[in-house]
Scaffold this motif. Structure first.
Motif, PDB file in Angstrom:
ATOM      1  N   THR A 119       0.796  -1.253   0.101  1.00 31.14           N
ATOM      2  CA  THR A 119      -0.014   0.232   0.215  1.00 31.14           C
ATOM      3  C   THR A 119       0.713   1.185  -0.009  1.00 31.14           C
ATOM      4  O   THR A 119       0.443   2.263  -0.735  1.00 31.14           O
ATOM      5  CB  THR A 119      -0.934  -0.168   1.054  1.00 31.14           C
ATOM      6  OG1 THR A 119      -1.734  -1.243   1.204  1.00 31.14           O
ATOM      7  CG2 THR A 119      -1.805   1.333   1.264  1.00 31.14           C
ATOM      8  N   ASN A 120       1.964   1.198   0.859  1.00 31.58           N
ATOM      9  CA  ASN A 120       2.766   2.415   1.012  1.00 31.58           C
ATOM     10  C   ASN A 120       3.732   2.679  -0.666  1.00 31.58           C
ATOM     11  O   ASN A 120       3.756   3.579  -1.081  1.00 31.58           O
ATOM     12  CB  ASN A 120       3.804   2.265   2.022  1.00 31.58           C
ATOM     13  CG  ASN A 120       3.294   2.239   3.409  1.00 31.58           C
ATOM     14  OD1 ASN A 120       2.186   2.937   3.636  1.00 31.58           O
ATOM     15  ND2 ASN A 120       3.928   2.050   4.234  1.00 31.58           N
ATOM     16  N   ILE A 121       3.996   1.464  -1.156  1.00 31.08           N
ATOM     17  CA  ILE A 121       4.774   1.544  -2.467  1.00 31.08           C
ATOM     18  C   ILE A 121       3.873   2.108  -3.191  1.00 31.08           C
ATOM     19  O   ILE A 121       4.127   3.050  -4.091  1.00 31.08           O
ATOM     20  CB  ILE A 121       5.225   0.142  -2.721  1.00 31.08           C
ATOM     21  CG1 ILE A 121       6.345  -0.186  -1.902  1.00 31.08           C
ATOM     22  CG2 ILE A 121       5.661   0.170  -4.485  1.00 31.08           C
ATOM     23  CD1 ILE A 121       6.805  -1.858  -2.006  1.00 31.08           C
ATOM     24  N   LYS A 122       2.607   1.625  -3.488  1.00 32.62           N
ATOM     25  CA  LYS A 122       1.750   2.145  -4.421  1.00 32.62           C
ATOM     26  C   LYS A 122       1.327   3.800  -4.281  1.00 32.62           C
ATOM     27  O   LYS A 122       1.271   4.418  -5.432  1.00 32.62           O
ATOM     28  CB  LYS A 122       0.285   1.170  -4.393  1.00 32.62           C
ATOM     29  CG  LYS A 122      -0.670   1.828  -5.511  1.00 32.62           C
ATOM     30  CD  LYS A 122      -2.071   1.006  -5.547  1.00 32.62           C
ATOM     31  CE  LYS A 122      -2.880   1.517  -6.436  1.00 32.62           C
ATOM     32  NZ  LYS A 122      -3.998   0.555  -6.477  1.00 32.62           N
ATOM     33  N   THR A 127       2.349   9.142  -6.275  1.00 30.84           N
ATOM     34  CA  THR A 127       2.354  10.680  -6.042  1.00 30.84           C
ATOM     35  C   THR A 127       3.532  10.808  -7.132  1.00 30.84           C
ATOM     36  O   THR A 127       3.618  11.761  -7.736  1.00 30.84           O
ATOM     37  CB  THR A 127       2.950  10.832  -4.783  1.00 30.84           C
ATOM     38  OG1 THR A 127       1.776  10.374  -3.778  1.00 30.84           O
ATOM     39  CG2 THR A 127       3.179  11.995  -4.522  1.00 30.84           C
ATOM     40  N   LEU A 128       4.584  10.012  -7.449  1.00 32.15           N
ATOM     41  CA  LEU A 128       5.791  10.332  -8.187  1.00 32.15           C
ATOM     42  C   LEU A 128       5.343  10.358  -9.751  1.00 32.15           C
ATOM     43  O   LEU A 128       5.792  11.273 -10.180  1.00 32.15           O
ATOM     44  CB  LEU A 128       6.732   9.306  -7.853  1.00 32.15           C
ATOM     45  CG  LEU A 128       7.761   9.088  -6.649  1.00 32.15           C
ATOM     46  CD1 LEU A 128       8.372   7.932  -6.391  1.00 32.15           C
ATOM     47  CD2 LEU A 128       8.624  10.526  -6.636  1.00 32.15           C
ATOM     48  N   LEU A 129       4.332   9.624 -10.113  1.00 27.85           N
ATOM     49  CA  LEU A 129       3.713   9.582 -11.432  1.00 27.85           C
ATOM     50  C   LEU A 129       2.993  10.695 -11.632  1.00 27.85           C
ATOM     51  O   LEU A 129       2.869  11.039 -12.709  1.00 27.85           O
ATOM     52  CB  LEU A 129       3.087   8.293 -11.563  1.00 27.85           C
ATOM     53  CG  LEU A 129       4.128   6.917 -11.668  1.00 27.85           C
ATOM     54  CD1 LEU A 129       3.183   5.726 -11.649  1.00 27.85           C
ATOM     55  CD2 LEU A 129       5.009   6.986 -12.736  1.00 27.85           C
ATOM     56  N   VAL A 145      11.603   5.722   0.448  1.00 27.73           N
ATOM     57  CA  VAL A 145      10.413   5.021   1.063  1.00 27.73           C
ATOM     58  C   VAL A 145       9.929   3.651   0.265  1.00 27.73           C
ATOM     59  O   VAL A 145       9.740   2.615   0.794  1.00 27.73           O
ATOM     60  CB  VAL A 145       9.183   5.924   1.436  1.00 27.73           C
ATOM     61  CG1 VAL A 145       7.978   5.163   1.645  1.00 27.73           C
ATOM     62  CG2 VAL A 145       9.452   6.948   2.386  1.00 27.73           C
ATOM     63  N   VAL A 146       9.932   3.964  -1.203  1.00 28.85           N
ATOM     64  CA  VAL A 146       9.659   2.742  -2.061  1.00 28.85           C
ATOM     65  C   VAL A 146      10.659   1.580  -1.924  1.00 28.85           C
ATOM     66  O   VAL A 146      10.357   0.331  -1.721  1.00 28.85           O
ATOM     67  CB  VAL A 146       9.491   3.322  -3.519  1.00 28.85           C
ATOM     68  CG1 VAL A 146       9.456   2.117  -4.246  1.00 28.85           C
ATOM     69  CG2 VAL A 146       8.273   4.398  -3.453  1.00 28.85           C
ATOM     70  N   ASP A 151      12.149  -3.385   0.224  1.00 31.99           N
ATOM     71  CA  ASP A 151      13.083  -4.342   1.033  1.00 31.99           C
ATOM     72  C   ASP A 151      12.276  -4.787   2.074  1.00 31.99           C
ATOM     73  O   ASP A 151      12.642  -6.182   2.531  1.00 31.99           O
ATOM     74  CB  ASP A 151      14.220  -3.334   1.519  1.00 31.99           C
ATOM     75  CG  ASP A 151      15.660  -3.905   1.139  1.00 31.99           C
ATOM     76  OD1 ASP A 151      15.734  -4.653   0.336  1.00 31.99           O
ATOM     77  OD2 ASP A 151      16.485  -3.437   1.994  1.00 31.99           O
ATOM     78  N   ARG A 152      11.290  -4.278   2.655  1.00 27.45           N
ATOM     79  CA  ARG A 152      10.539  -5.017   3.829  1.00 27.45           C
ATOM     80  C   ARG A 152       9.700  -6.268   3.402  1.00 27.45           C
ATOM     81  O   ARG A 152       9.378  -7.249   4.310  1.00 27.45           O
ATOM     82  CB  ARG A 152       9.594  -4.031   4.417  1.00 27.45           C
ATOM     83  CG  ARG A 152       8.951  -4.126   5.488  1.00 27.45           C
ATOM     84  CD  ARG A 152       8.052  -3.190   5.856  1.00 27.45           C
ATOM     85  NE  ARG A 152       7.090  -3.517   6.564  1.00 27.45           N
ATOM     86  CZ  ARG A 152       6.046  -2.561   6.896  1.00 27.45           C
ATOM     87  NH1 ARG A 152       6.234  -1.491   6.588  1.00 27.45           N
ATOM     88  NH2 ARG A 152       4.997  -2.926   7.705  1.00 27.45           N
TER      89      ARG A 152
END
Length: 174
Positions: A119-122, A127-129, A145-146, A151-152
Motif C-alpha cells: 500500500t505504501n509503495i503504491k 504520487t511520483l507518477l 520509502v519505496v 526491502d521489507r
C-alpha cells in the motif's frame, strides 16, 4: 479389519453390532462391547441430503469424539443372504484439520505482512507518477520509502517460496 489403521464398525440391518476393530475404539475414545447398537455408538449421527456421494453409494460425515475429528464413511454391506447392514469406516483427520488451520493462519499473516508495504509503495509511486513538480529532495525521500518498503517485503516473499512444496527442493534462500 483388526490391524487396520482406520476404524471399522459394522452393523446388521437392525443396528446391532457385528464387528468393531481396535482402531475404531481408540478413535472413539471408549470400549465397545457386542451388546451395543448403532444408536449407542453413534448417537446424534443423522445423514442429511448433502452427506451422500453423487451416486448414493455412501455417506460421508465429519464427527467429533474425545478431542478428535473423524471423517466417517457409512456404506451398505451385504452379509450372506441377510438384509443389508451398514459399515462405518473411521478416518482420523484431526492433524489434517490442525494443519489446515495453521495454513489459513499463515496465509492471513502473510497477506497482512505484504499489504502494508505494498500500500505504501503504491501510494508513493502514484504520487511520483502524478505530481511532476517535486523537488529533488522530496523525490529522493519518496524513492527511499519505496525502496525500504520493497526491502521489507523480501523476507516474506522468501518465506513463501520456502513453503511452496514444488519449489522447496529447488530453492536456495540467500
Amino acid at each position: 479389519f483388526q490391524h487396520m489403521a482406520d476404524g471399522v464398525v459394522a452393523f446388521d440391518s437392525g443396528g446391532r453390532l457385528l464387528h468393531v476393530n481396535p482402531a475404531a475404539m481408540r478413535m472413539l475414545g471408549r470400549n465397545i462391547d457386542e451388546n451395543m447398537t448403532y444408536a449407542d455408538i453413534f448417537p446424534n449421527v443423522q445423514a442429511e441430503e448433502g452427506d451422500y456421494d453423487n451416486e448414493n453409494r455412501f455417506i460421508e460425515i465429519d464427527y467429533s469424539a474425545k478431542n478428535r475429528i473423524l471423517k466417517i464413511f457409512f456404506a451398505p454391506i451385504q452379509v450372506g443372504d441377510k438384509e443389508p447392514g451398514i459399515m462405518a469406516v473411521l478416518h482420523d483427520i484431526t492433524e489434517e484439520r490442525k494443519l489446515d488451520q495453521s495454513r489459513k493462519e499463515f496465509v492471513a499473516n502473510v497477506s497482512h505482512e505484504l499489504r502494508t508495504p505494498l500500500t505504501n509503495i503504491k501510494g508513493y509511486t502514484e504520487t511520483l507518477l502524478n505530481i511532476h513538480v517535486l523537488d529533488a529532495e522530496t523525490r529522493s525521500q519518496f524513492l527511499t520509502v519505496v525502496y525500504t518498503e520493497t526491502d521489507r517485503t523480501t523476507p516474506t516473499a522468501k518465506d513463501l517460496l520456502i513453503f511452496t512444496p514444488r519449489d522447496y527442493n529447488r530453492m536456495e534462500v540467500k
